[in-house]
Scaffold this motif. Structure first.
Motif, PDB file in Angstrom:
ATOM      1  N   GLN A   8       0.621  -1.130   0.051  1.00 37.26           N
ATOM      2  CA  GLN A   8       0.401   0.037  -0.425  1.00 37.26           C
ATOM      3  C   GLN A   8       0.938   1.521  -0.053  1.00 37.26           C
ATOM      4  O   GLN A   8       1.971   1.448   0.398  1.00 37.26           O
ATOM      5  N   ALA A   9       0.290   2.103  -0.442  1.00 40.97           N
ATOM      6  CA  ALA A   9       1.125   3.716  -0.273  1.00 40.97           C
ATOM      7  C   ALA A   9       1.287   4.073   0.787  1.00 40.97           C
ATOM      8  O   ALA A   9       0.157   3.544   2.149  1.00 40.97           O
ATOM      9  N   PRO A  10       1.783   4.586   1.515  1.00 43.45           N
ATOM     10  CA  PRO A  10       2.001   5.219   2.866  1.00 43.45           C
ATOM     11  C   PRO A  10       1.310   5.576   3.338  1.00 43.45           C
ATOM     12  O   PRO A  10       0.651   7.073   2.648  1.00 43.45           O
ATOM     13  N   GLN A  11       0.475   5.105   4.362  1.00 42.29           N
ATOM     14  CA  GLN A  11      -0.362   6.524   5.007  1.00 42.29           C
ATOM     15  C   GLN A  11      -0.599   6.841   6.570  1.00 42.29           C
ATOM     16  O   GLN A  11       0.498   6.718   7.363  1.00 42.29           O
ATOM     17  N   LEU A  12      -0.902   8.592   5.911  1.00 43.65           N
ATOM     18  CA  LEU A  12      -0.276   8.609   7.092  1.00 43.65           C
ATOM     19  C   LEU A  12      -1.252   8.880   8.265  1.00 43.65           C
ATOM     20  O   LEU A  12      -0.836   9.366   9.510  1.00 43.65           O
ATOM     21  N   LYS A  13      -2.686   8.482   8.071  1.00 41.60           N
ATOM     22  CA  LYS A  13      -3.606   7.840   9.344  1.00 41.60           C
ATOM     23  C   LYS A  13      -2.918   6.786  10.015  1.00 41.60           C
ATOM     24  O   LYS A  13      -3.135   6.861  11.854  1.00 41.60           O
ATOM     25  N   ALA A  14      -1.652   6.301   9.867  1.00 38.33           N
ATOM     26  CA  ALA A  14      -1.367   5.072  10.545  1.00 38.33           C
ATOM     27  C   ALA A  14      -0.415   6.090  11.029  1.00 38.33           C
ATOM     28  O   ALA A  14       0.054   5.632  12.850  1.00 38.33           O
ATOM     29  N   VAL A  15       0.297   6.826  11.063  1.00 39.86           N
ATOM     30  CA  VAL A  15       1.422   8.110  11.849  1.00 39.86           C
ATOM     31  C   VAL A  15       0.712   8.633  12.991  1.00 39.86           C
ATOM     32  O   VAL A  15       0.806   8.844  14.338  1.00 39.86           O
ATOM     33  N   GLU A  16      -0.543   8.944  12.223  1.00 35.02           N
ATOM     34  CA  GLU A  16      -1.368   9.070  13.866  1.00 35.02           C
ATOM     35  C   GLU A  16      -2.242   8.922  14.967  1.00 35.02           C
ATOM     36  O   GLU A  16      -1.873   9.147  15.988  1.00 35.02           O
ATOM     37  N   ALA A  17      -2.597   7.477  14.325  1.00 34.19           N
ATOM     38  CA  ALA A  17      -2.792   6.637  15.362  1.00 34.19           C
ATOM     39  C   ALA A  17      -1.250   6.218  16.116  1.00 34.19           C
ATOM     40  O   ALA A  17      -1.215   6.162  17.521  1.00 34.19           O
ATOM     41  N   GLU A  18      -0.094   5.818  15.579  1.00 36.51           N
ATOM     42  CA  GLU A  18       1.296   5.638  16.432  1.00 36.51           C
ATOM     43  C   GLU A  18       1.785   6.933  17.094  1.00 36.51           C
ATOM     44  O   GLU A  18       1.537   6.534  18.291  1.00 36.51           O
ATOM     45  N   PHE A  19       1.316   7.962  16.629  1.00 32.72           N
ATOM     46  CA  PHE A  19       1.760   9.359  17.371  1.00 32.72           C
ATOM     47  C   PHE A  19       1.015   9.380  18.977  1.00 32.72           C
ATOM     48  O   PHE A  19       1.538   9.059  20.327  1.00 32.72           O
ATOM     49  N   ALA A  20      -0.584   8.477  18.886  1.00 34.80           N
ATOM     50  CA  ALA A  20      -1.097   9.146  20.401  1.00 34.80           C
ATOM     51  C   ALA A  20      -1.196   7.548  20.795  1.00 34.80           C
ATOM     52  O   ALA A  20      -1.197   7.860  22.125  1.00 34.80           O
ATOM     53  N   ARG A  21      -1.403   6.481  20.025  1.00 40.93           N
ATOM     54  CA  ARG A  21      -0.342   5.009  20.906  1.00 40.93           C
ATOM     55  C   ARG A  21       0.972   5.644  22.024  1.00 40.93           C
ATOM     56  O   ARG A  21       0.890   5.024  22.793  1.00 40.93           O
ATOM     57  N   ARG A  22       2.077   6.185  21.236  1.00 33.48           N
ATOM     58  CA  ARG A  22       3.011   6.578  22.345  1.00 33.48           C
ATOM     59  C   ARG A  22       2.293   7.773  23.210  1.00 33.48           C
ATOM     60  O   ARG A  22       3.342   7.488  24.206  1.00 33.48           O
ATOM     61  N   VAL A  23       2.328   8.783  23.113  1.00 37.12           N
ATOM     62  CA  VAL A  23       1.349   9.800  24.132  1.00 37.12           C
ATOM     63  C   VAL A  23       0.358   8.818  25.312  1.00 37.12           C
ATOM     64  O   VAL A  23       1.052   9.131  26.082  1.00 37.12           O
ATOM     65  N   VAL A  24      -0.625   8.247  25.003  1.00 35.41           N
ATOM     66  CA  VAL A  24      -0.687   7.206  25.015  1.00 35.41           C
ATOM     67  C   VAL A  24      -0.362   6.453  26.427  1.00 35.41           C
ATOM     68  O   VAL A  24      -0.086   6.191  27.602  1.00 35.41           O
ATOM     69  N   GLN A  25       1.183   6.143  25.978  1.00 35.61           N
ATOM     70  CA  GLN A  25       2.448   4.664  26.758  1.00 35.61           C
ATOM     71  C   GLN A  25       2.621   6.154  28.034  1.00 35.61           C
ATOM     72  O   GLN A  25       3.257   6.211  29.429  1.00 35.61           O
ATOM     73  N   LEU A  26       3.102   7.484  27.672  1.00 40.31           N
ATOM     74  CA  LEU A  26       3.528   8.423  27.946  1.00 40.31           C
ATOM     75  C   LEU A  26       2.985   8.594  29.378  1.00 40.31           C
ATOM     76  O   LEU A  26       3.520   8.793  30.491  1.00 40.31           O
ATOM     77  N   ILE A  27       1.426   9.319  28.926  1.00 39.38           N
ATOM     78  CA  ILE A  27       0.589   9.057  30.192  1.00 39.38           C
ATOM     79  C   ILE A  27       0.404   8.346  31.073  1.00 39.38           C
ATOM     80  O   ILE A  27       0.398   8.664  32.223  1.00 39.38           O
ATOM     81  N   GLN A  28       0.333   6.975  30.601  1.00 38.13           N
ATOM     82  CA  GLN A  28       0.709   6.397  31.426  1.00 38.13           C
ATOM     83  C   GLN A  28       1.661   5.670  32.329  1.00 38.13           C
ATOM     84  O   GLN A  28       1.657   5.350  33.532  1.00 38.13           O
TER      85      GLN A  28
END
Length: 530
Positions: free
Chosen positions: A335-355
């Motif tokens: 597939q072509a590179p998906q920026l939505k996946a980057v958005e989800a990855e950012f959220a995943r990392r921030v969730v980990q930091l908050i935890q």
């Protein structure tokens, strides 16, 4: 001389002020029964307040609010010769719900039974609502409260209001006045939207440019004027003041989008516009630092990181080689590179930091739409036209706060042609008291496990158009009481027309307090002109 003294001693006491009718208590109690065979309970400055030691704090608060002598701890003496009493008693037979209470008044005693402090506090708010708007226990002033028994408990654990202080700043004194009204109607979460493109509104010791540079400007005057923000002392006072009223403060720092104020202060962590650069390790170290300062100031359980309206195609992510490299890494090879996946990855990392910082992460429902399925995330659903996002969150094991814009957004007009935000929230008509009251928040077709994860409701008040305290009050009152009714009552069983009638004494009380209240179309017309 003795004759005149005798006449003075025989002078009749001042007549008792009439109470507010039991039927107009807001939110509506689960059960309210008049005890017509019992005498009224007469409240005046001679009434004593007693409390079990575990309930002394709410008892002291109630005594202060009623203008009585400080509450005393321990077992109250028997009524009769000792006079009339208000007693706060620990009870173990109440529903296992935070906020459940029983209030019985009549004759010589008014007894509040509660399992914990917040329950006793809410019973006190019910009692306060029965008093005349301007009543104070001075001299021989008194009020006769009808003998009655009330049993009550909230439906939802999360009964919230969100106040946006980023678009236009509203200072600590103004926030505390809002907290007073939240407490009166048993709301228990104050969500502060502290950052956006227009302004950063909290001082963080480790990153002072956020408030010094990002705190300048507003929606009306972008990036101009003196910086406006909460100092550390302001935050501590807001948190303390709210906690004393059983309200938890939830801070929100919006990211990766809606971050223009932070980008002005520390552009090296952004995409050249208003969105964080999600591919730089330094970005996450920066976020880790600001979260550390934030949790030191806000001791509550939750931390909101926004995550809304990223609109990845409008960012400059596609112009950043490191972001595109991350997109390719996260996207299947075919597939072509998906920026939505980057958005989800950012959220995943921030969730980990908050935890990591010991807090429960909250994000707007776009975080779910981006692909994040972490059950640790508490999702705030606002997009009324995307009910699938709420259902997806529940299927993924995530808990939910309901804030649909067409029912809960208090920046939208309360009536046709009235002041309010101009965008899509007026779909289906203005966000009136009646429209709020007609809403049954619990989605249909949920399993019992999913229903348990619907924590409650929250009404946001965005402030792009709300600069003054007068306008803030006009948009909050009386709709705040309608929000409280939906959050507390057990089902959508209140007639909107009947609720409007029940509002009348509350509107009188607000106006007696000097608040700018929309009581009728005439009030709206006057406000629009002046």
């Amino acid at each position: 001389m003795s004759l005149s003294c005798g006449l003075l001693l025989a002078a009749p006491a001042a007549p008792a002020a009439p109470p507010i009718p039991l039927a107009v208590v807001l939110p509506q109690p689960q059960r309210l029964q008049a005890l017509e065979d019992q005498a009224p309970f007469e409240l005046d400055r001679r009434v004593q307040v007693w409390a079990d030691p575990a309930l002394l704090e709410p008892a002291q608060a109630l005594a202060r609010e009623l203008g009585l002598r400080p509450a005393r701890s321990g077992e109250a003496p028997a009524t009769g010769a000792t006079g009339r009493q208000i007693r706060l008693v620990l009870a173990k037979d109440l529903p296992a719900v935070a906020g459940a209470y029983r209030l019985r008044m009549g004759g010589e005693a008014l007894v509040i039974e509660a399992a914990e402090a917040s329950s006793a506090f809410y019973a006190g708010q019910t009692l306060r609502q029965l008093l005349p708007p301007a009543w104070r226990p001075r001299g021989d002033a008194r009020v006769r409260l009808p003998a009655a028994e009330i049993e009550d408990a909230p439906r939802f654990a999360w009964r919230g209001l969100m106040l946006d202080v980023a678009r236009h700043f509203h200072d600590a004194a103004r926030v505390k006045r809002v907290i007073d009204q939240m407490a009166a109607y048993k709301l228990n979460r104050l969500h502060l939207h502290l950052s956006d493109d227009q302004g950063w509104r909290v001082h963080l010791r480790s990153l002072p440019r956020l408030s010094q540079v990002g705190g300048r400007g507003s929606h009306s005057q972008p990036n101009t004027g003196p910086a406006q923000f909460f100092s550390e002392a302001d935050v501590r006072e807001i948190v303390r003041y709210a906690a004393a009223r059983h309200i938890e403060v939830v801070p929100e720092i919006d990211m990766p989008g809606h971050s223009g104020a932070a980008a002005r202060a520390y552009p090296e962590f952004f995409d050249g516009r208003v969105t964080f650069n999600p591919a730089k390790p330094e970005t996450y170290r920066f976020i880790d630092t600001l979260l550390g300062d934030l949790v030191r100031l806000f001791p509550g359980r939750y931390l909101h990181f926004g995550g809304d309206e990223v609109w990845v195609d409008n960012t400059r992510w596609k112009d950043k080689p490191e972001v595109m490299a991350l997109a390719r890494k996260l996207t299947p090879a075919d597939q072509a590179p998906q920026l939505k996946a980057v958005e989800a990855e950012f959220a995943r990392r921030v969730v980990q930091l908050i935890q990591k910082h010991g807090r429960i992460p909250i994000g707007w429902d776009e975080v779910v739409a981006s692909g994040l399925d972490d059950p640790a995330l508490l999702v705030q659903w606002w997009r009324m036209d995307k009910p699938e996002a709420a259902r997806q969150a529940l299927r993924q094991g995530q808990s939910l706060i309901l804030s649909p814009s067409d029912r809960m957004y208090l920046d939208y007009a309360a009536g046709l042609g009235e002041p309010g935000a101009p965008w899509e929230g007026n779909t289906g008509g203005p966000v009136s008291v009646e429209k709020i009251l007609a809403w049954e928040p619990m989605p249909e077709g949920l399993s019992e496990a999913e229903r348990q994860r619907v924590l409650g409701i929250e009404a946001p008040l965005w402030t792009e158009n709300v600069r003054s305290e007068s306008y803030l009050q006009f948009m909050l009152y009386p709709r705040l009481a309608a929000v409280a009714e939906v959050a507390w009552r057990q089902s959508a069983n209140s007639s909107p027309a009947a609720f409007v009638k029940r509002l009348a004494p509350h509107i009188q009380r607000w106006k007696a307090q000097g608040l700018n209240v929309r009581g009728s179309l005439e009030d709206a017309h006057r406000y629009r002109l002046h």
